[in-house]
Design an enzyme around this catalytic site. Structure first.
Site, short mmCIF file in Angstrom:
data_model
loop_
_atom_site.label_atom_id
_atom_site.label_comp_id
_atom_site.label_asym_id
_atom_site.label_seq_id
_atom_site.Cartn_x
_atom_site.Cartn_y
_atom_site.Cartn_z
N HIS A 184 -11.31 -5.85 9.14
CA HIS A 184 -12.10 -5.65 7.93
C HIS A 184 -13.38 -4.88 8.25
CE1 HIS A 184 -9.55 -9.12 6.89
NE2 HIS A 184 -9.64 -8.69 5.66
N GLU A 214 0.81 -1.22 0.00
CA GLU A 214 0.00 0.00 0.00
C GLU A 214 0.84 1.27 0.00
OE1 GLU A 214 -0.71 -2.69 1.73
OE2 GLU A 214 -2.79 -3.21 1.24
#
Lengths: 356, 324
Positions: free
Chosen positions: B127, B60
């Site tokens: 998540h 990322e």
């Protein structure tokens, strides 16, 4: 020079070692170009290096006089690398370096007085007092690309991003990211090189290995002897050179830039060098063994270059002295100019947070 | 007009902008042939090619740094985080590079970071997060969070056309649950403009994201009991349309702030502070907040339900404020 080929041969990876200070294959006390160079070119490089040295001596004095607040960071001893690399860039190529690569800024045409004004926090573009003299980005004028901050690993991903845009638009341009040994520890170094290599982006990463990340020696930064030993993991070709020899810098940088410009992907260069001053001028360098310091000071890049110019290079000592004198004049004028500039207006402090 | 889900509306907005402007490119994990973890970009690589729909390694920080630089160089990258939770891996490049470049040097950074955020579907601690407050604290970033298909499409198009880094949090739990008529023609929802999702005179509920729907359900229930709630959907957290809720609070004299992120340090605290600073004289009751408990979002259904705000918790708080 030594070449690191992207092979699977484990023997390419060498163990770290404490001595000698420099691989004897890289060491030399006299330098020379492969082919003769025009006097005007030689003098332009010498001028950039001498200008940076003169500038930094003045910057150090201003810091000690309390005229510069905060901290100052000098690149004395490393001038040959940025000078050599930038001397080979095309006008529309980009590069990034902090002020440790000041000579590279000067080689690119940045005016010393504007850099000094920024160290003094004056209201000058592009930062108008918002950013330290340590950092400079000005794409339009100099192709000096914006980067993150002092975390110098972070501009390997951003270098890859600029290179991605060049490739997307089919422009034959390259991005040269000048960074240091300390910047090869954070993950960004790997993430950026990995991405650039997968997509064969025109990125040249130049690691100025100056022996220390602030005070931490190479041996506590990495379990290999050379940063370049890691290049095979990215399938990126790499060379190791003696960074105080401007001709070696140019030899290797030309090869790396050509490789990247031809669409073959990134290239990693590691130049062994030494930071003659502390991380910043507040740093007394007590962690540097005296014999290491002496070793490298005998190999000062400006002295090596000057000895070549006045010897084999055939330039008149008077011509060299004239450049030295010009540099002193330019820097003295730069101080007077910068000190006379206005400070930024506090009422502008919230301006320009966002683009229109 | 076509009936579109929240997910389809995001996809439509992205596709429209890619058709409009060749500088719009996408970077993210598994977004090309696979179409993205949630299939937002299904069919994109077939239409736009691998040069514009770039599958990245799991890195990322690397691809956010690259996207930000490509933006400075004139492209308009849209980055997909597979889950908003993983934006933590790229925090440094966002807050220290993308956010500050214009202030430092005057260089625009037209990049969008899409983060599928939020809980409610048993995703567990990694998540389910709502990390918007990490970024509203950083000058130089714009942060939006749509609650409806119409807003999702219009805000995404505005974000892509904006010359600044925009973090676009889309709530995963709304993806396929919420649908409505969305114009096929080009339109944008400007950044920094809130929307009154329901008008009322008795209580102002300030919210955004998935909680908009919970608050509307509460407003419906309270209406049947005679109390009219005004539900303000902020849509944009930065820039913030504070006049929207200040005007409303001056009318209703009561305010409830609802957000799905953790209570402490959440963006709703900022809203409450603004109301206290600028509309104190108008208040008839203390400003209340309803948000997630200050623990990670747990996996087991009974635990997650205990942590997240829901219509019942909002209803009880609303009644408290109304009855104060």
């Amino acid at each position: 020079m030594r070449s690191i080929t992207p092979a699977r041969d484990r023997s390419a990876v060498s163990e770290p070692r404490e001595t000698p200070f420099l691989d004897p294959a890289l060491d030399r006390l006299a330098i020379r170009p492969d082919q003769p160079m025009a006097e005007v070119e030689l003098l332009a490089m010498y001028r950039a290096m001498r200008m940076a040295r003169t500038f930094e001596q003045k910057l150090s004095a201003l810091y000690r006089q309390g005229k510069i607040v905060g901290a100052v960071y000098l690149g004395m001893g490393q001038e040959a690398i940025a000078t050599g690399v930038v001397s080979l860039l095309q006008k529309d190529d980009y590069f990034s370096t902090v002020a440790r690569g000041l000579a590279g800024w000067f080689m690119r045409g940045v005016e010393p007085r504007h850099v000094l004004a920024r160290w003094l926090g004056k209201d000058v573009p592009p930062g108008h007092g918002r950013e330290l003299g340590l950092f400079l980005a000005d794409l339009k004028q100099y192709g000096l690309a914006p980067y993150h901050n002092g975390s110098m690993a972070s501009w390997i991903p951003s270098g890859a991003g600029f290179a991605l845009a060049f490739k997307y638009r089919r422009e034959p341009r390259v991005y040269a990211a000048l960074t240091g040994d300390g910047a090869t520890s954070p993950g960004d170094f790997y993430e950026g090189l990995n991405f650039a290599s997968i997509h064969k982006l025109p990125l040249v990463v130049i690691v100025e290995n100056n022996c220390f990340a602030y005070s931490t020696p190479n041996s506590l930064q990495m379990p290999v002897a050379n940063v370049a030993d890691r290049a095979p993991a990215f399938n990126v070709p790499a060379d190791i050179g003696f960074g105080n020899d401007i001709f070696e810098v140019r030899r290797l940088a030309q090869k790396a830039i050509d490789h990247a410009r031809r669409g073959n992907g990134p290239y990693l260069l590691e130049f062994k060098t030494f930071r003659q001053r502390g991380h910043g001028e507040h740093d007394d360098m007590a962690y540097v063994p005296p014999d290491l310091r002496e070793f490298w000071e005998r190999r000062d890049p400006i002295r090596l270059f000057q000895e070549y110019l006045e010897g084999e290079g055939g330039l008149a000592a008077a011509d060299i002295a004239a450049v030295d004198g010009e540099c002193r004049t330019v820097i003295d004028e730069a101080v007077a100019y910068a000190e006379g500039l206005p400070a930024p207006d506090p009422s502008t402090v919230t301006h320009r947070l966002f683009a229109e | 007009m076509s009936v579109r889900t929240y997910l389809e509306a995001i996809s439509d907005g992205l596709r429209d902008e890619m058709r409009r402007d060749r500088n719009v490119i996408l970077l993210g994990e598994d977004i090309a042939a696979f179409g993205g973890a949630f299939k937002i970009t299904r069919g994109f690589v077939e239409e736009f090619g691998a040069e514009r729909v770039i599958d990245t390694p799991i890195s990322e920080s690397g691809f956010v740094g690259a996207a930000s630089a490509a933006a400075i160089e004139g492209l308009r990258p849209v980055v997909e985080f597979q889950f908003a939770d993983f934006i933590a891996c790229a925090f440094d490049q966002i807050v220290n590079f993308a956010a500050k470049a214009h202030y430092r040097w005057g260089t625009p950074v037209p990049v969008v970071f899409r983060g599928p955020a939020g809980g409610g579907f048993r995703g567990g601690p990694f998540h389910s997060q709502n990390p918007e407050a990490w970024f509203t604290h950083v000058p130089g970033l714009k942060v939006v969070q749509p609650s409806t298909p119409y807003d999702a499409k219009g805000l995404l198009k505005a974000a892509i056309r904006d010359n600044n880094p925009v973090i676009y949090f889309e709530h995963k739990h709304l993806y396929r649950r919420i649908r409505e008529d969305v114009p096929d023609d080009d339109y944008v929802v400007p950044l920094g403009v809130a929307d009154i999702k329901r008008e009322g005179r008795d209580l102002t509920i300030v919210t955004y994201g998935a909680m908009v729907h919970e608050c509307l359900a509460v407003a419906e229930r309270l209406a049947s009991q005679g109390a009219q709630c005004e539900v303000i959907d902020l849509r944009s957290l930065s820039p913030l349309d504070k006049d929207s809720f200040l005007t409303s609070v001056r009318k209703t004299s009561r305010a409830l702030v609802v957000y799905e992120a953790h209570l402490t340090g959440g963006f709703g605290g900022e809203v409450a502070a603004i109301i206290a600073e600028e509309a104190f004289d108008a208040l008839d009751a203390p400003v209340r907040r309803v948000a997630s408990l200050d623990v990670p979002v747990p996996f087991a259904a009974a635990l997650e339900d205990a942590v997240l705000p829901n219509a019942d918790k909002i209803y009880r708080a609303a009644v408290d404020v109304l009855e104060y």
